[in-house]
Design a protein around this motif. Sequence first.
Motif, PDB file in Angstrom:
ATOM      1  N   GLN A 249      -5.631  -0.415  -6.290  1.00 14.02           N
ATOM      2  CA  GLN A 249      -6.640   0.230  -7.131  1.00 14.02           C
ATOM      3  C   GLN A 249      -8.055  -0.239  -6.809  1.00 14.02           C
ATOM      4  N   ASP A 251      -9.311  -0.963  -3.859  1.00 20.16           N
ATOM      5  CA  ASP A 251      -9.768  -0.204  -2.691  1.00 20.16           C
ATOM      6  C   ASP A 251     -10.085   1.236  -3.064  1.00 20.16           C
ATOM      7  N   ALA A 252      -9.275   1.829  -3.946  1.00 18.77           N
ATOM      8  CA  ALA A 252      -9.515   3.218  -4.348  1.00 18.77           C
ATOM      9  C   ALA A 252     -10.851   3.351  -5.072  1.00 18.77           C
ATOM     10  N   GLY A 276      -4.540   4.943  -5.138  1.00 18.58           N
ATOM     11  CA  GLY A 276      -4.366   3.531  -4.803  1.00 18.58           C
ATOM     12  C   GLY A 276      -2.897   3.177  -4.954  1.00 18.58           C
TER      13      GLY A 276
END
Length: 373
Positions: A249, A251-252, A276
Amino acid sequence: MTADEIKEALATRAEDFARWLFPAGRLNGSEWQIGSVDGEPGKSLSIRVNGAKVGVFKDFATDNGGDNLVELYAQAKSVPFKEALRACADWSGVVVSPTGNQRTNWSAPVRHAKVKPKRIDVMPDVVASAWNEGVDYILAHPDKAEQLASFRGWPVEFAQYVVGCGVISLPLRYNEREIAFQVVVPEGEPGSMVTRPIGYHVRVKGKMGTGASWLYQPSAGEHGQGIPPLPFILGDFEAATLLVVLEGQWDAITFALAAGWLGEGRLWPAKVGLIGIRGAHGWKTFLEYYERFWPERPNCLLIPDADDAGRKWYGSEDCFATRLSKFCRKVAVVDCGPHKDFNDLYRAEQPGPQVIGELLASHGMNVESELTV
């Protein structure tokens, strides 16, 4: 679902599983320690629950051991491996056929998938209350947004926006506040997908110099029911013409920041979904639950972590990228190296909307042609 897939599903929640199987044990660094497979307190039996060798266990008093958590269950319960496999599948919430083979026909048209995953129970009140109290707590402490910005390399105003959206919570667990993200499950019929909160994914601080790990609430050990590692999703899914998939999450959210899709005054592009995956192996759970809601032949940009686990997302006959290619128009894989993941790349290089737009365009995925604002 195959035996290897069940083992991998357990590995994504190894600490949860060890706590459930041996509640009298204790966490010591990357290992859950217990007296023996009989479950008495002690340190003789060590089970790796974090790191590269998740699932490996050994009893140093008897020299017995194994390399996966299904085998551990079989020894602990004194049952045949096949019986242990089914019990572990039930615990992790995966769906298996009577023969143990995966039910879903991945090469069939997505809209015609007939198998529905096992329905997940309603989130226990105690878990919902902990999540809501954690949201209230982080909203009431402005300094937490500043800490989050420093932790992730985000602008402070973006961290404040994310906190204000209620995306992150700081629930109280064992007298400590830990970062958590909500977990939702897709339900309904194709064409009218809805999501329902079923729990949250909490970041647990490491001990004795070890890194942080992730746990799911509710857990079978604490609440009598567990939840699968379903993904963190932003934007549109069922009507998407573009899907961007990353591991985790953080990175998203960071990709959404870099792309200029998320933040104060920003407009999320239509028909774009950002996903993510929770853990390197969580993509199988993602496909299991979302396959029947899959959009009509979208483009997909896949951004794995630059480590051994991330590299398994592509390059083999049965990897994540290959599975996606069966019901996506195009799948492009982007390597974050030399950085570990997209969040590290963002901290180091600060890519903005223009860079992200050029990246998508280089793979024939120009967002402007895929949306109407």
